[in-house]
Design an enzyme around this catalytic site. Structure first.
Site, PDB file in Angstrom:
ATOM      1  N   HIS A 266      20.475-100.487 -38.224  1.00 39.26           N
ATOM      2  CA  HIS A 266      21.585-100.839 -37.345  1.00 39.26           C
ATOM      3  C   HIS A 266      21.841-102.337 -37.474  1.00 39.26           C
ATOM      4  O   HIS A 266      20.889-103.126 -37.437  1.00 39.26           O
ATOM      5  CB  HIS A 266      21.242-100.469 -35.899  1.00 39.26           C
TER       6      HIS A 266
ATOM      7  N   THR B  12      15.989 -91.440 -32.490  1.00 41.70           N
ATOM      8  CA  THR B  12      15.688 -90.633 -31.305  1.00 41.70           C
ATOM      9  C   THR B  12      17.034 -90.175 -30.722  1.00 41.70           C
ATOM     10  O   THR B  12      18.079 -90.672 -31.156  1.00 41.70           O
ATOM     11  CB  THR B  12      14.898 -91.475 -30.269  1.00 41.70           C
TER      12      THR B  12
ATOM     13  N   GLU C 116      18.784 -90.836 -28.153  1.00 41.60           N
ATOM     14  CA  GLU C 116      19.708 -91.847 -27.639  1.00 41.60           C
ATOM     15  C   GLU C 116      20.144 -92.761 -28.780  1.00 41.60           C
ATOM     16  O   GLU C 116      19.298 -93.352 -29.474  1.00 41.60           O
ATOM     17  CB  GLU C 116      19.036 -92.663 -26.527  1.00 41.60           C
TER      18      GLU C 116
ATOM     19  N   GLU D  99      19.654-106.785 -44.484  1.00 42.43           N
ATOM     20  CA  GLU D  99      19.453-105.327 -44.424  1.00 42.43           C
ATOM     21  C   GLU D  99      18.855-104.837 -45.741  1.00 42.43           C
ATOM     22  O   GLU D  99      17.962-103.989 -45.768  1.00 42.43           O
ATOM     23  CB  GLU D  99      20.788-104.600 -44.181  1.00 42.43           C
TER      24      GLU D  99
HETATM   25  C1  GRF Z   1      25.400-101.342 -42.603  1.00 43.90           C
HETATM   26  O1  GRF Z   1      25.792-102.544 -42.009  1.00 43.90           O
HETATM   27  C2  GRF Z   1      24.456-100.602 -41.707  1.00 43.90           C
HETATM   28  O2  GRF Z   1      23.643-101.429 -40.946  1.00 43.90           O
HETATM   29  C3  GRF Z   1      25.388 -99.853 -40.805  1.00 43.90           C
HETATM   30  O3  GRF Z   1      26.483 -99.497 -41.609  1.00 43.90           O
HETATM   31  C4  GRF Z   1      26.567-100.367 -42.730  1.00 43.90           C
HETATM   32  C5  GRF Z   1      26.482 -99.514 -43.938  1.00 43.90           C
HETATM   33  O4  GRF Z   1      26.680-100.217 -45.129  1.00 43.90           O
HETATM   34  N1  GRF Z   1      24.691 -98.760 -40.175  1.00 43.90           N
HETATM   35  P1  GRF Z   1      26.332 -99.541 -46.528  1.00 43.90           P
HETATM   36  O5  GRF Z   1      27.092 -98.225 -46.581  1.00 43.90           O
HETATM   37  O6  GRF Z   1      24.854 -99.352 -46.596  1.00 43.90           O
HETATM   38  O7  GRF Z   1      26.844-100.494 -47.556  1.00 43.90           O
END
Ligand code: GRF
Length: 205
Positions: free
Chosen positions: A112, A144, A146, A177
């Site tokens: 996220h 989960t 929620e 990420e």
């Molecule tokens: C990412 O920012 C992720 O955190 C969110 O949606 C985006 C997806 O990007 N859940 P990608 O499809 O992995 O390029």
């Protein structure tokens, strides 16, 4: 040698996190195989990336089902064809039923783009800018029932600059990420942590 773990990745679009995981799995020779990538949208760019890496790229379109429960049922039928040890949500933009979440309890993770528990839901970068926070980031967590609330596995922090726009901030977070998601997945595959009674339990070698 230990058996190879099986991973299924769910996407809805671009798939850059999926790609980061594929790249790390092959470069670092993980004891795991990405056995399928499944999208709820046939237009997801990530499907072509998966196919060209020789991975089964499947589509289960939510618009083909009358309700959430039936879509989730169809999706889990396809996922379970691959007997995954881990299901990875990577930009998978669907709210999941609690039956679906329960079925993958302890073996489904999500990333996220915020420092949870701040900013669950959508438009996280815009909301971070509006709130005036000085730090923002990304969170990998177990899924989960929620939304965006499961036990936290990994987080990355980035500064928020006065000059930031939603796009510059999103790009800074996305770069992180791509670091933490492959690492969190690898650690799971290697048995370094697990979900037990709602908490992350870490195992040292
Ligand atoms: C990412 O920012 C992720 O955190 C969110 O949606 C985006 C997806 O990007 N859940 P990608 O499809 O992995 O390029």
């Amino acid at each position: 040698m230990r058996a190879m773990k099986r991973i299924v990745i769910l996407i809805s679009g671009r798939g850059s996190n999926m790609e980061a995981i594929l790249r790390a799995a092959s470069a670092e020779k993980w004891p795991a195989q990405i056995v399928a990538v499944i999208s709820n949208k046939s237009t997801a760019a990530g499907l072509a990336t998966a196919s060209s890496a020789g991975i089964a790229a499947r589509v289960v379109e939510h618009v083909s089902y009358p309700d959430r429960a039936q879509f989730d049922q169809a999706l889990s039928t396809v996922i379970d064809e691959y007997s995954p040890d881990l299901v990875i949500l990577a930009g998978f933009l669907r709210i999941l039923t609690s039956a679906f979440v329960a079925h993958y309890h302890g073996r489904m993770v999500n990333i996220h783009p915020s420092l949870l528990p701040s900013f669950p839901g959508l438009d996280t970068h815009q909301r971070a800018l509006e709130a005036g926070v000085k730090f923002h980031g990304a969170t990998v967590h177990f899924v989960t029932p929620e939304l965006d609330h499961g036990p936290i596995i990994e987080q990355a922090i980035v500064p928020v600059l006065d000059t930031d726009t939603e796009d510059t901030l999103a790009a800074r977070v996305l770069e992180q990420e791509h670091v933490i998601y492959p690492r969190a997945v690898r650690d799971f595959i290697e048995g370094r942590y697990a979900l037990m009674e709602g908490r992350i339990v870490r195992h040292t070698a």
